[in-house]
Motif scaffolding. Structure first.
Motif, short mmCIF file in Angstrom:
data_model
loop_
_atom_site.label_atom_id
_atom_site.label_comp_id
_atom_site.label_asym_id
_atom_site.label_seq_id
_atom_site.Cartn_x
_atom_site.Cartn_y
_atom_site.Cartn_z
N THR A 141 -12.52 -0.51 -1.76
CA THR A 141 -11.61 -1.82 -2.04
C THR A 141 -12.28 -2.48 -3.17
O THR A 141 -13.44 -1.83 -3.48
N THR A 153 -7.50 -2.49 2.40
CA THR A 153 -6.69 -1.24 2.11
C THR A 153 -7.68 -0.49 1.04
O THR A 153 -8.41 -1.11 0.24
N ARG A 163 -6.07 3.66 6.22
CA ARG A 163 -6.35 2.57 5.38
C ARG A 163 -6.04 2.90 3.72
O ARG A 163 -6.00 1.95 3.04
N ALA A 183 -4.26 3.60 0.40
CA ALA A 183 -2.75 3.32 -0.27
C ALA A 183 -2.36 4.45 -0.98
O ALA A 183 -3.16 5.40 -1.18
N ALA A 217 0.75 -1.25 0.27
CA ALA A 217 -0.15 -0.25 -0.05
C ALA A 217 0.80 1.13 0.14
O ALA A 217 0.50 2.38 -0.50
N ALA A 233 -0.14 -4.01 1.58
CA ALA A 233 -1.63 -3.79 1.23
C ALA A 233 -2.20 -5.10 2.09
O ALA A 233 -1.73 -6.18 2.06
#
Length: 370
Positions: free
Chosen positions: A245, A73, A216, A218, A60, A69
Motif C-alpha cells: 500500500t 489494495t 488484495r 491490484a 484495482a 481499489a
C-alpha cells in the motif's frame, strides 16, 4: 485496516502542508484516470512520524469483473522493491556480517566465474557491476538453488566500475543471493523479519505475497502478463516483485528520512542511512536512463543539484532520495523537511509521458511543504 500500522494520523495543516497544491494533485490523478492513463492509484503523504494523507483512486481490476481499489489494495512496486532488498543487506552490514567493500565472490565463490572475481558489493549496489542485462529464468523463481547458479553464471558486458548503467534485474538478484548465503535463509524471509515486521508494516508491504493475501493485489496492466499470476506474486523477485500500500511505503520512507528510526524503533544507525542515501556516482550519466545522472546511492538515488532528474521532482531539495517502479510509481523521503511520499499506480506507462507526469506529481507535493 490493521491496527498495527505505525503512523498515527494528523491533519494536513497540523503537519505543515498547504492545501492548494494537494488539491491540484488530487485533480491531476483524477484526470489521469478519466483519460484512461491508469485504472487505479494510491498516494500517501507523511511528516515527522504522522500520516497526513492517504487516498485511493479508481479500480484495482477491470478485466472480467470491475473491482474498485480500496485502502488495503496492494500495488505492484516493480523496482521500488530494490530499496527493500538493499535494506536487508544494510542490516547485515550493521551486524558486521557484510561490508559494502566485500567482493561478492567472498560470499558466493561461484560468482567469480566469467571474470567477476573482484566485483564488490558496492559496485553491484550502485549499478556499476558490468552485467546490466543479466536475468534468471522463470524456473528459478521458486528454486533458489537454481537462482544462485544462474546468478553466479552472469556474463560481463563491460569492465566493472567503468560505467554507470542501471542493472534492472541483475544487481538485486545478486544481493538476494548474498543475503541467502550469509544468513542461510530465504531472502524474502530476511526482508520480512529484519525490515518489514520490525516497522509494523507486516500487513502493508510484501516481498512475496502469501496466497491468502493475493486477493488484495491490484492487477497491473501495460507490462508482462505474468505480473498478475499467483506464481509471480508469490515469487517476490528482489528487483521488482514487491507489493504494498502507499501508506506502507510512505512509512518505510519516514524511517529512512528520519535517519533510520520510526517511532520507538531504531532500525538503522544515522550514519548507515547517511552513507547509503548519498550520491556515490557523481554526475556520471546512467546509460539506461537517457543519460540522466541518477546520483546512485546503495539502494535509493538522490536528487542532488543537477538540472535533470528523474522522479524526485525538479524543485525537490537536493537531499531528497527515493526510487521508482517502471512506468508506474515513485516514492521518496525528504530529510530536510521530514516528509515522505508514495505514489503508486497499476499501469506501466511509456515515456516521455511517464517521466513528465512524475515530475508534476512530485513537484506538487514539494510545493505543499511549508
Amino acid at each position: 485496516m490493521p491496527s498495527s500500522y505505525p503512523l498515527p494520523e494528523a491533519g494536513l495543516a497540523e503537519s505543515g502542508f498547504a492545501q492548494k497544491p494537494l488539491d491540484h494533485l488530487d485533480s491531476l490523478i483524477k484526470a489521469h484516470i478519466e483519460e484512461g492513463r491508469y485504472a487505479g492509484a494510491q498516494i500517501a503523504l507523511a511528516r515527522h512520524g504522522k500520516l497526513a494523507l492517504f487516498r485511493t483512486y479508481g479500480d484495482a481490476r477491470t478485466e472480467a469483473t470491475r473491482v474498485p481499489a480500496a485502502n488495503d489494495t496492494l500495488f505492484l512496486l516493480f523496482s521500488q522493491t530494490k530499496v527493500l532488498t538493499s535494506a536487508a543487506v544494510w542490516t547485515l552490514v550493521e551486524e558486521g556480517k557484510l561490508s559494502f567493500m566485500d567482493r561478492v565472490a567472498d560470499h558466493l565463490p561461484e560468482f567469480a566465474a566469467r571474470g567477476k572475481a573482484d566485483i564488490t558489493l558496492e559496485q553491484v549496489m550502485t549499478h556499476q557491476g558490468g552485467f546490466p542485462s543479466s536475468n534468471v529464468t522463470q524456473d528459478a523463481w521458486a528454486d533458489h538453488a537454481l537462482m544462485r547458479a544462474q546468478v553466479c553464471d552472469f556474463s560481463l558486458e563491460w569492465t566493472p566500475g567503468t560505467r554507470l548503467q542501471y542493472h534492472g534485474r541483475a544487481a538485486h538478484l545478486v544481493q538476494a543471493m548474498v543475503i541467502e548465503a550469509v544468513t542461510g535463509q530465504d531472502y524474502r524471509e530476511v526482508i520480512r523479519q529484519r525490515v518489514i515486521e520490525p516497522l509494523g508494516l507486516g500487513q502493508d508491504v510484501y516481498v512475496g505475497v502469501p496466497e491468502d493475501q493475493q486477493s488484495r493485489c491490484a492487477d497491473t496492466m501495460g507490462h508482462e502478463p505474468h505480473d498478475n499470476t499467483a506464481a509471480f506474486r508469490s515469487a517476490g523477485l528482489p528487483h521488482g516483485g514487491g507489493f504494498a500500500t502507499a501508506r506502507g511505503v510512505a512509512a518505510f520512507y519516514q524511517m529512512l528520512g528520519h535517519a533510520g528510526r520510526l517511532g520507538g524503533v531504531r532500525l538503522f544507525s544515522p550514519r548507515l542511512i547517511a552513507y547509503v542515501s548519498r550520491n556515490h556516482t557523481g554526475e556520471s550519466p546512467d546509460l539506461n536512463m537517457t543519460g540522466i545522472p541518477m546520483h546512485r546511492g546503495l539502494g535509493p538515488h538522490v536528487r542532488g543539484e543537477s538540472d535533470r532528474i528523474r522522479g524526485l521532482g525538479t524543485i525537490g531539495a537536493p537531499s531528497v532520495f527515493g526510487h521508482g517502479g517502471v512506468g508506474s510509481s515513485y516514492s521518496w523521503a525528504d530529510p530536510s523537511s521530514g516528509v515522505s511520499f508514495s505514489y503508486l499506480t497499476n499501469f506501466v506507462s511509456p515515456d516521455p509521458w511517464h517521466t513528465l507526469r512524475l515530475d508534476r506529481v512530485a513537484n506538487l507535493v514539494h510545493a505543499a511543504i511549508d
